[in-house]
Scaffold this motif. Structure first.
Motif, short mmCIF file in Angstrom:
data_model
loop_
_atom_site.label_atom_id
_atom_site.label_comp_id
_atom_site.label_asym_id
_atom_site.label_seq_id
_atom_site.Cartn_x
_atom_site.Cartn_y
_atom_site.Cartn_z
N ASN A 187 0.89 -1.34 0.13
CA ASN A 187 -0.09 0.02 0.02
C ASN A 187 0.87 1.16 -0.10
O ASN A 187 1.06 2.02 0.90
N PRO A 188 1.86 1.56 -1.06
CA PRO A 188 2.71 2.59 -1.03
C PRO A 188 1.85 4.03 -0.68
O PRO A 188 2.66 4.90 -0.49
N SER A 189 0.77 4.18 -1.15
CA SER A 189 0.21 5.41 -1.16
C SER A 189 -0.35 5.91 0.19
O SER A 189 -0.58 6.91 0.47
N VAL A 190 -0.36 4.92 1.11
CA VAL A 190 -0.77 4.95 2.54
C VAL A 190 -0.04 5.92 3.44
O VAL A 190 -0.29 7.04 4.05
N ASN A 191 1.44 5.64 3.46
CA ASN A 191 2.54 6.22 4.37
C ASN A 191 2.12 6.20 6.01
O ASN A 191 1.34 7.23 6.30
N VAL A 192 2.28 4.88 6.16
CA VAL A 192 1.73 4.77 7.69
C VAL A 192 2.48 5.72 8.91
O VAL A 192 1.89 5.93 9.69
N ALA A 193 3.64 5.82 8.58
CA ALA A 193 4.38 6.63 9.55
C ALA A 193 3.86 8.17 9.58
O ALA A 193 3.86 8.58 10.83
N LYS A 194 3.60 8.54 8.30
CA LYS A 194 3.09 9.79 8.59
C LYS A 194 1.80 10.30 9.13
O LYS A 194 1.61 11.03 10.01
N LYS A 195 0.96 9.17 8.82
CA LYS A 195 -0.35 9.05 9.42
C LYS A 195 -0.25 8.96 11.14
O LYS A 195 -1.07 9.46 11.83
N ILE A 196 0.55 8.30 11.29
CA ILE A 196 1.02 7.98 12.98
C ILE A 196 1.32 9.15 13.35
O ILE A 196 0.97 9.91 14.49
N ILE A 197 2.14 9.92 12.66
CA ILE A 197 2.71 11.19 13.36
C ILE A 197 1.74 12.23 13.39
O ILE A 197 1.52 13.05 14.22
N ASP A 198 1.02 12.52 12.13
CA ASP A 198 0.00 13.33 11.98
C ASP A 198 -1.13 13.22 13.11
O ASP A 198 -1.64 14.00 14.01
N TYR A 199 -1.32 12.11 13.64
CA TYR A 199 -2.40 11.69 14.52
C TYR A 199 -1.73 11.96 15.93
O TYR A 199 -2.52 12.54 16.80
N ILE A 200 -0.62 11.48 16.22
CA ILE A 200 -0.18 11.79 17.78
C ILE A 200 0.05 13.09 18.05
O ILE A 200 0.07 13.66 19.16
N TYR A 201 0.36 13.95 16.93
CA TYR A 201 0.85 15.29 16.89
C TYR A 201 -0.46 16.15 17.28
O TYR A 201 -0.59 17.04 18.08
N SER A 202 -1.63 15.68 16.60
CA SER A 202 -2.86 16.64 16.78
C SER A 202 -3.88 16.01 17.91
O SER A 202 -4.74 16.65 18.26
N LYS A 203 -3.52 14.74 18.51
CA LYS A 203 -4.36 14.29 19.71
C LYS A 203 -4.32 15.12 20.86
O LYS A 203 -3.31 15.77 21.08
#
Length: 286
Positions: free
Chosen positions: A270-286
């Motif tokens: 799933n190359p378009s997902v970018n799991v690491a970015k989504k993890i960072i975006d989530y924990i930054y904004s929570k």
């Protein structure tokens, strides 16, 4: 904002590199600390935790990446103190860890059974005369596909159980399939899924054991996502990789909850997902 990532030397380096790389784009400071660098100080009415001599309270967000089987008794004791010092909302999977820090496969099966979720029949303790052969033996504290064996004879079962240790061994009913599936869930959303196929002559499908990862068949996407979301919601897990196998009649069974999931194979599928970015975006904004 400051991000602390607590890891150990044995955690898959790929997700760490990706998370640090994405984290540098939004966090003003990132400290990557080895679990050996933790220090606790208790005194009357106070508990202090330091990482590299920095008070852990100074960090705005915390990610813990420490694989269960390598997690020492010290780290487990550290976790008990951690949530006396900081708000669990600061920690990725904080609510889950505050109750079930790195739950073994034995604990996971117990929790899932209580929640009425589909699991293979699982045995723990003196089960030698209670199960049907062939069966699957697992060391409940290992991951990455290690210490998983198909057993056909009772003499081999006893030998392997002695090697793993009685307190660490579970037996599960054998579900015949050459593959299983993983869904990665973040913040009650399925980021994607993948099929994991066992290499020829191997019993496990993990990428570290030579497994091949590919796109999931359409008919399995909905049941896989439904069960993965149910697990995470009921156990209050923010990030997890949920592994599920389907039998010959397409009945699903949960194999494992990975609350510290690697995603190297997932990224390739799933190359378009970018799991690491989504993890960072989530924990930054929570």
């Amino acid at each position: 904002m400051k991000l602390l990532i607590i890891a150990d030397n044995r955690v898959n380096i790929y997700p760490l590199k990706k998370i640090v790389s994405e984290g540098k784009k939004v966090f003003s400071e990132i400290i990557l600390a080895n679990t050996k660098e933790l220090f606790c100080h208790f005194q009357k009415g106070q508990t202090h935790i330091y990482v590299n001599n920095i008070d852990i309270r100074s960090f705005d967000r915390i990610i813990i990446k420490s694989s269960f089987e390598k997690t020492s008794d010290f780290i487990r004791e550290f976790n008990k103190s951690l949530f006396q010092v900081i708000d669990k909302e600061k920690v990725l999977n904080g609510k889950y860890y505050s109750k079930y820090f790195y739950a073994s496969k034995t604990t996971q099966m117990s929790l899932l059974a209580k929640l009425n979720l589909p699991i293979p029949e699982t045995y723990f303790g003196n089960f030698e005369n209670k199960i049907s052969l062939p069966t699957v033996l697992k060391n409940s504290t290992e991951n990455n596909g290690k210490a998983v064996s198909k057993v056909n004879y009772i003499r081999n079962l006893i030998k392997i159980k002695n090697r793993y240790g009685k307190a660490k061994t579970i037996a599960q009913s054998l579900i015949k399939s050459n593959c299983d599936y993983r869904a990665i869930v973040l913040n009650n959303q399925v980021l994607g899924s993948m099929k994991k196929t066992k290499p020829k002559g191997k019993f496990t499908s993990n990428i570290h054991q030579g497994g091949k990862y590919s796109q999931i068949e359409a008919k399995y996407k909905k049941p896989l996502s439904k069960i993965a979301l149910s697990v995470c919601k009921k156990l209050e897990i923010e990030l997890a990789g949920i592994d599920i196998i389907f039998d010959k009649n397409d009945n699903p069974y949960i194999l494992e909850i990975n609350d510290c999931p690697g995603f190297e194979g997932f990224d390739k599928v799933n190359p378009s997902v970018n799991v690491a970015k989504k993890i960072i975006d989530y924990i930054y904004s929570k």
